[in-house]
Design a protein around this motif. Structure first.
Motif, PDB file in Angstrom:
ATOM      1  N   UNK A 131       0.832  -1.201   0.000  1.00 13.50           N
ATOM      2  CA  UNK A 131       0.000   0.000   0.000  1.00 13.50           C
ATOM      3  C   UNK A 131       0.867   1.252   0.000  1.00 13.50           C
ATOM      4  N   UNK A 132       1.874   1.269   0.847  1.00 10.62           N
ATOM      5  CA  UNK A 132       2.776   2.427   0.889  1.00 10.62           C
ATOM      6  C   UNK A 132       3.450   2.629  -0.459  1.00 10.62           C
ATOM      7  N   UNK A 133       3.847   1.551  -1.107  1.00 12.62           N
ATOM      8  CA  UNK A 133       4.476   1.644  -2.427  1.00 12.62           C
ATOM      9  C   UNK A 133       3.535   2.214  -3.464  1.00 12.62           C
ATOM     10  N   UNK A 134       2.272   1.786  -3.428  1.00  5.55           N
ATOM     11  CA  UNK A 134       1.277   2.301  -4.377  1.00  5.55           C
ATOM     12  C   UNK A 134       1.036   3.790  -4.139  1.00  5.55           C
ATOM     13  N   UNK A 135       0.992   4.198  -2.871  1.00  8.68           N
ATOM     14  CA  UNK A 135       0.801   5.614  -2.535  1.00  8.68           C
ATOM     15  C   UNK A 135       1.992   6.428  -3.049  1.00  8.68           C
ATOM     16  N   UNK A 136       3.195   5.916  -2.829  1.00 10.71           N
ATOM     17  CA  UNK A 136       4.394   6.598  -3.316  1.00 10.71           C
ATOM     18  C   UNK A 136       4.323   6.796  -4.827  1.00 10.71           C
ATOM     19  N   UNK A 137       3.980   5.742  -5.542  1.00 11.17           N
ATOM     20  CA  UNK A 137       3.978   5.794  -7.001  1.00 11.17           C
ATOM     21  C   UNK A 137       2.888   6.717  -7.539  1.00 11.17           C
ATOM     22  N   UNK A 138       1.686   6.626  -6.993  1.00 13.68           N
ATOM     23  CA  UNK A 138       0.547   7.403  -7.509  1.00 13.68           C
ATOM     24  C   UNK A 138       0.626   8.870  -7.134  1.00 13.68           C
ATOM     25  N   UNK A 139       1.090   9.141  -5.931  1.00 13.18           N
ATOM     26  CA  UNK A 139       1.037  10.505  -5.410  1.00 13.18           C
ATOM     27  C   UNK A 139       2.394  11.201  -5.355  1.00 13.18           C
TER      28      UNK A 139
END
Length: 65
Positions: free
Chosen positions: A39-47
């Protein structure tokens, strides 16, 4: 709430995750499948957040749920 509780109730929590991070697609949320680091990785990538910013956002999410 701690992450173990989120992980155990992931399917129920996906609506809250989608509300908090609306740019994440349903497929991305499904891929996370309760894995905090994912989840943290997805947040980093998207935002465009740093690892620390993403971790803080997840911590804030846990405290608000």
């Amino acid at each position: 709430m701690n992450w173990d509780q989120v992980e155990g109730k992931w399917k129920e929590m996906t609506g809250n995750v989608k509300a908090k991070w609306g740019e994440l697609t349903d497929d991305e949320i499904a891929e996370v499948n309760g894995d905090r680091e994912a989840l943290e990785g997805k947040i980093q990538a998207k935002y465009g957040k740093t690892k620390e910013e993403a971790k803080q956002e997840v911590d804030d999410f846990l405290n608000s749920n």
